[in-house]
Write a protein that holds these residues in place. Structure first.
Motif, PDB file in Angstrom:
ATOM      1  N   LEU A 171      -3.919 -12.190  13.425  1.00  0.00           N
ATOM      2  CA  LEU A 171      -3.189 -10.933  13.304  1.00  0.00           C
ATOM      3  C   LEU A 171      -3.109 -10.217  14.647  1.00  0.00           C
ATOM      4  CD1 LEU A 171      -4.468  -9.390   9.944  1.00  0.00           C
ATOM      5  CD2 LEU A 171      -2.412 -10.727  10.371  1.00  0.00           C
ATOM      6  N   ILE A 172      -4.218 -10.199  15.375  1.00  0.00           N
ATOM      7  CA  ILE A 172      -4.242  -9.515  16.670  1.00  0.00           C
ATOM      8  C   ILE A 172      -3.249 -10.159  17.627  1.00  0.00           C
ATOM      9  CG2 ILE A 172      -5.656  -9.003  18.699  1.00  0.00           C
ATOM     10  CD1 ILE A 172      -8.071  -8.796  16.775  1.00  0.00           C
ATOM     11  N   GLU A 173      -3.237 -11.480  17.679  1.00  0.00           N
ATOM     12  CA  GLU A 173      -2.344 -12.162  18.618  1.00  0.00           C
ATOM     13  C   GLU A 173      -0.879 -11.984  18.236  1.00  0.00           C
ATOM     14  OE1 GLU A 173      -2.975 -13.434  21.593  1.00  0.00           O
ATOM     15  OE2 GLU A 173      -4.935 -12.535  21.195  1.00  0.00           O
ATOM     16  N   ASP A 174      -0.554 -12.006  16.940  1.00  0.00           N
ATOM     17  CA  ASP A 174       0.828 -11.759  16.517  1.00  0.00           C
ATOM     18  C   ASP A 174       1.270 -10.352  16.910  1.00  0.00           C
ATOM     19  OD1 ASP A 174       1.220 -14.279  15.486  1.00  0.00           O
ATOM     20  OD2 ASP A 174       0.911 -13.708  13.394  1.00  0.00           O
ATOM     21  N   ALA A 175       0.407  -9.362  16.665  1.00  0.00           N
ATOM     22  CA  ALA A 175       0.748  -7.982  17.030  1.00  0.00           C
ATOM     23  C   ALA A 175       0.853  -7.826  18.540  1.00  0.00           C
ATOM     24  CB  ALA A 175      -0.305  -7.024  16.475  1.00  0.00           C
ATOM     25  N   ARG A 176      -0.020  -8.495  19.265  1.00  0.00           N
ATOM     26  CA  ARG A 176       0.030  -8.435  20.733  1.00  0.00           C
ATOM     27  C   ARG A 176       1.376  -8.939  21.249  1.00  0.00           C
ATOM     28  NH1 ARG A 176      -4.333  -8.571  23.996  1.00  0.00           N
ATOM     29  NH2 ARG A 176      -5.626  -9.545  22.373  1.00  0.00           N
ATOM     30  N   ARG A 177       1.842 -10.077  20.688  1.00  0.00           N
ATOM     31  CA  ARG A 177       3.125 -10.643  21.128  1.00  0.00           C
ATOM     32  C   ARG A 177       4.288  -9.740  20.756  1.00  0.00           C
ATOM     33  NH1 ARG A 177       4.643 -15.258  18.824  1.00  0.00           N
ATOM     34  NH2 ARG A 177       3.147 -15.225  17.122  1.00  0.00           N
ATOM     35  N   PHE A 178       4.215  -9.120  19.564  1.00  0.00           N
ATOM     36  CA  PHE A 178       5.290  -8.222  19.141  1.00  0.00           C
ATOM     37  C   PHE A 178       5.397  -7.026  20.092  1.00  0.00           C
ATOM     38  CE2 PHE A 178       7.045  -4.617  16.915  1.00  0.00           C
ATOM     39  CZ  PHE A 178       8.115  -5.144  16.224  1.00  0.00           C
ATOM     40  N   CYS A 179       4.269  -6.346  20.341  1.00  0.00           N
ATOM     41  CA  CYS A 179       4.303  -5.139  21.177  1.00  0.00           C
ATOM     42  C   CYS A 179       4.742  -5.450  22.599  1.00  0.00           C
ATOM     43  CB  CYS A 179       2.920  -4.468  21.182  1.00  0.00           C
ATOM     44  SG  CYS A 179       2.435  -3.762  19.587  1.00  0.00           S
ATOM     45  N   ARG A 180       4.270  -6.577  23.121  1.00  0.00           N
ATOM     46  CA  ARG A 180       4.654  -6.977  24.481  1.00  0.00           C
ATOM     47  C   ARG A 180       6.148  -7.289  24.537  1.00  0.00           C
ATOM     48  NH1 ARG A 180       1.780 -12.000  25.468  1.00  0.00           N
ATOM     49  NH2 ARG A 180      -0.061 -10.758  26.048  1.00  0.00           N
ATOM     50  N   HIS A 181       6.650  -7.965  23.508  1.00  0.00           N
ATOM     51  CA  HIS A 181       8.057  -8.400  23.499  1.00  0.00           C
ATOM     52  C   HIS A 181       9.019  -7.217  23.473  1.00  0.00           C
ATOM     53  CE1 HIS A 181      11.454 -11.051  22.598  1.00  0.00           C
ATOM     54  NE2 HIS A 181      11.788 -10.216  21.626  1.00  0.00           N
ATOM     55  N   VAL A 182       8.723  -6.201  22.655  1.00  0.00           N
ATOM     56  CA  VAL A 182       9.657  -5.075  22.532  1.00  0.00           C
ATOM     57  C   VAL A 182       9.337  -3.952  23.518  1.00  0.00           C
ATOM     58  CG1 VAL A 182      10.069  -5.593  20.108  1.00  0.00           C
ATOM     59  CG2 VAL A 182       8.342  -3.864  20.708  1.00  0.00           C
ATOM     60  N   GLY A 183       8.225  -4.063  24.266  1.00  0.00           N
ATOM     61  CA  GLY A 183       7.841  -3.012  25.207  1.00  0.00           C
ATOM     62  C   GLY A 183       7.325  -1.772  24.526  1.00  0.00           C
ATOM     63  N   TYR A 184       6.546  -1.972  23.469  1.00  0.00           N
ATOM     64  CA  TYR A 184       6.077  -0.849  22.650  1.00  0.00           C
ATOM     65  C   TYR A 184       4.884  -0.176  23.303  1.00  0.00           C
ATOM     66  CZ  TYR A 184       4.903   1.872  18.549  1.00  0.00           C
ATOM     67  OH  TYR A 184       4.659   2.917  17.699  1.00  0.00           O
ATOM     68  N   ARG A 185       4.889   1.164  23.324  1.00  0.00           N
ATOM     69  CA  ARG A 185       3.771   1.942  23.872  1.00  0.00           C
ATOM     70  C   ARG A 185       3.169   2.835  22.784  1.00  0.00           C
ATOM     71  NH1 ARG A 185       3.790   6.447  28.819  1.00  0.00           N
ATOM     72  NH2 ARG A 185       1.505   6.610  28.982  1.00  0.00           N
ATOM     73  N   GLY A 186       1.861   2.960  22.790  1.00  0.00           N
ATOM     74  CA  GLY A 186       1.191   3.872  21.883  1.00  0.00           C
ATOM     75  C   GLY A 186       0.723   3.192  20.616  1.00  0.00           C
ATOM     76  N   PHE A 187       0.552   4.004  19.563  1.00  0.00           N
ATOM     77  CA  PHE A 187       0.020   3.503  18.307  1.00  0.00           C
ATOM     78  C   PHE A 187       1.090   2.822  17.464  1.00  0.00           C
ATOM     79  CE2 PHE A 187      -3.766   6.246  18.753  1.00  0.00           C
ATOM     80  CZ  PHE A 187      -4.724   5.320  18.358  1.00  0.00           C
ATOM     81  N   ALA A 188       0.695   1.711  16.871  1.00  0.00           N
ATOM     82  CA  ALA A 188       1.499   1.040  15.853  1.00  0.00           C
ATOM     83  C   ALA A 188       0.563   0.623  14.730  1.00  0.00           C
ATOM     84  CB  ALA A 188       2.217  -0.175  16.431  1.00  0.00           C
ATOM     85  N   ASN A 189       1.107   0.585  13.521  1.00  0.00           N
ATOM     86  CA  ASN A 189       0.336   0.148  12.357  1.00  0.00           C
ATOM     87  C   ASN A 189       1.149  -0.905  11.616  1.00  0.00           C
ATOM     88  OD1 ASN A 189      -0.134   1.063   9.088  1.00  0.00           O
ATOM     89  ND2 ASN A 189      -1.890   0.402  10.288  1.00  0.00           N
ATOM     90  N   PHE A 190       0.572  -2.096  11.470  1.00  0.00           N
ATOM     91  CA  PHE A 190       1.273  -3.217  10.850  1.00  0.00           C
ATOM     92  C   PHE A 190       0.747  -3.430   9.434  1.00  0.00           C
ATOM     93  CE2 PHE A 190       1.495  -3.961  15.400  1.00  0.00           C
ATOM     94  CZ  PHE A 190       2.797  -4.408  15.591  1.00  0.00           C
TER      95      PHE A 190
END
Length: 417
Positions: free
Chosen positions: A272-291
């Motif tokens: 889960l951590i690695e999937d979320a890491r790739r998502f945030c990096r890919h879209v350039g997301y900053r700050g808090f996200a909740n999946f």
């Protein structure tokens, strides 16, 4: 908006301003008080007693919160001007998706007066459309449920509903827009077993004026305990800086709040951590996200359902796990500090329900035993259980918890034993 330069200046000048008064607002207030000894201003359309009774909250009931985006922005501009005139720095936060959407949509004018720790609206609007979220998941090889989209602006679904494979789950693609609608039969998520049920739900949303897609998905088997919650914090480059999460023990089952976890066992999953890491990096997301994720017992996958572009209502589990989530925002956006990578996975149970509810309504023996052990060993906690707070707050917190058993009986039937 000016930045501060030290924790001492934060304690003297920062005013967290939170829209909405429920559990996340109180969790913010608790974390800000624990970190800096400061009070949090909460602005809500209703009086949520468990929060308004807190000595660490400056609570305001303002009807602007019920009158739409323009009224809220005007209210915030007046508030920001007043705080600036007093030499204080406002940090603007939202409790619900629609709060954050309004803040982000008006970020350009609001960040003249507040620190605004949210992404620009173009990115926020893009990834919160569930169809687009699944497109990104497809690009990155992140598992998600088989999905069909129905355009509720049209008078007919445009799809042969009988050809779909049931059971299915249907939910609005734009939860912020959906949250603002009121109509008979409204539910957060619709569980459907036949084509005529889907036709009825589509008709409800079309008639209510919901002008976005209805997402219809394969029903991933499993109960509450198959659900996973993951909270991340990413830096300006989209790189993951903090993470916490867990396995849902129980979720709320009332129609208006179904899907909101009320009991979570902190539990780490590298996948889960690695999937979320790739998502945030890919879209350039900053700050808090909740999946929101669900474990699929059919193939052992973790299927991502959506991303919430804010801390989830239960984000205090990150503090319980060892990382004060309010401090992350302050260090990044207010103090401009470089954040080290941190994980928050202490062996603990986040709970908004008393031990009796867990004992009577958790079916899985192993999971129930683990959760009950947390209660007996002092590792179970609620964000509302904050000893320095007022007697009045503790009373409202107790009343809120005391109602939970009757609520679960109403929606789940008789207790397990």
């Amino acid at each position: 908006m000016q930045r501060l330069s030290s924790d001492q200046e934060v304690s003297e000048h920062l005013v967290p301003v939170v829209l909405g008064g429920d559990v996340l607002a109180y969790s913010y207030a608790r974390c800000f008080h624990e970190a800096y000894g400061i009070r949090t201003m909460v602005v809500s359309g209703v009086d949520v007693k468990v929060t308004s009774s807190s000595r660490f909250v400056d609570y305001h009931v303002d009807d602007a919160m019920t009158r739409g985006e323009d009224a809220i922005v005007e209210m915030l501009e007046r508030l920001g001007e007043r705080l600036a005139g007093e030499g204080r720095v406002g940090l603007l936060l939202g409790s619900a998706d629609w709060h954050v959407r309004i803040i982000s949509h008006n970020k350009e004018c609001l960040e003249r007066l507040f620190v605004v720790p949210y992404n620009d609206f173009a990115l926020l609007d893009d990834i919160t459309q569930k169809g687009r979220f699944y497109q990104v998941c497809e690009e990155l090889g992140i598992d998600y449920p088989d999905t069909v989209s129905l355009d509720c602006r049209l008078p007919e679904p445009g799809v042969d509903l009988a050809a779909l494979r049931y059971p299915l789950v249907a939910k609005p693609s734009n939860s912020a827009a959906y949250d603002l609608l009121e109509f008979a039969g409204k539910e957060k998520v619709y569980e459907l077993s036949a084509p005529e049920e889907l036709a009825r739900v589509f008709g409800l949303l079309h008639e209510a004026g919901y002008a976005h897609d209805l997402i219809v998905q394969d029903f991933v088997p499993g109960g509450d305990d198959a659900i996973r919650s993951l909270t991340t914090y990413s830096g300006p480059d989209g790189e993951l800086l903090a993470v916490s999460g867990g396995r849902v023990v129980l979720q709320d089952h009332s129609p208006a709040r179904i899907g909101n976890p009320v009991c979570i066992l902190l539990e780490r999953s590298e996948r889960l951590i690695e999937d979320a890491r790739r998502f945030c990096r890919h879209v350039g997301y900053r700050g808090f996200a909740n999946f929101d994720v669900k474990y699929d017992e059919r193939d052992g996958s973790y299927r991502f359902f959506e991303v919430n572009v804010r801390p989830g209502a239960n984000t205090w589990y990150m503090a319980l796990g060892g990382v004060n989530f309010a401090r992350l925002i302050v260090d990044d956006y207010v103090l401009g500090r470089e954040l080290p990578y941190r994980e928050a996975y202490r062996d603990a149970l986040y709970t908004l329900v008393p031990e009796r509810v867990v004992r009577d309504f958790v079916a899985d023996d192993e999971l129930r035993g683990r959760a009950l052990a947390c209660f007996s060993e002092g590792r179970a906690a609620s964000p509302f259980d904050y000893a320095p707070d007022t007697l009045s707050h503790r009373l409202w917190s107790w009343l809120r918890a005391a109602r939970q058993h009757e609520k679960f009986e109403r929606y789940l039937g008789r207790p397990r034993r």
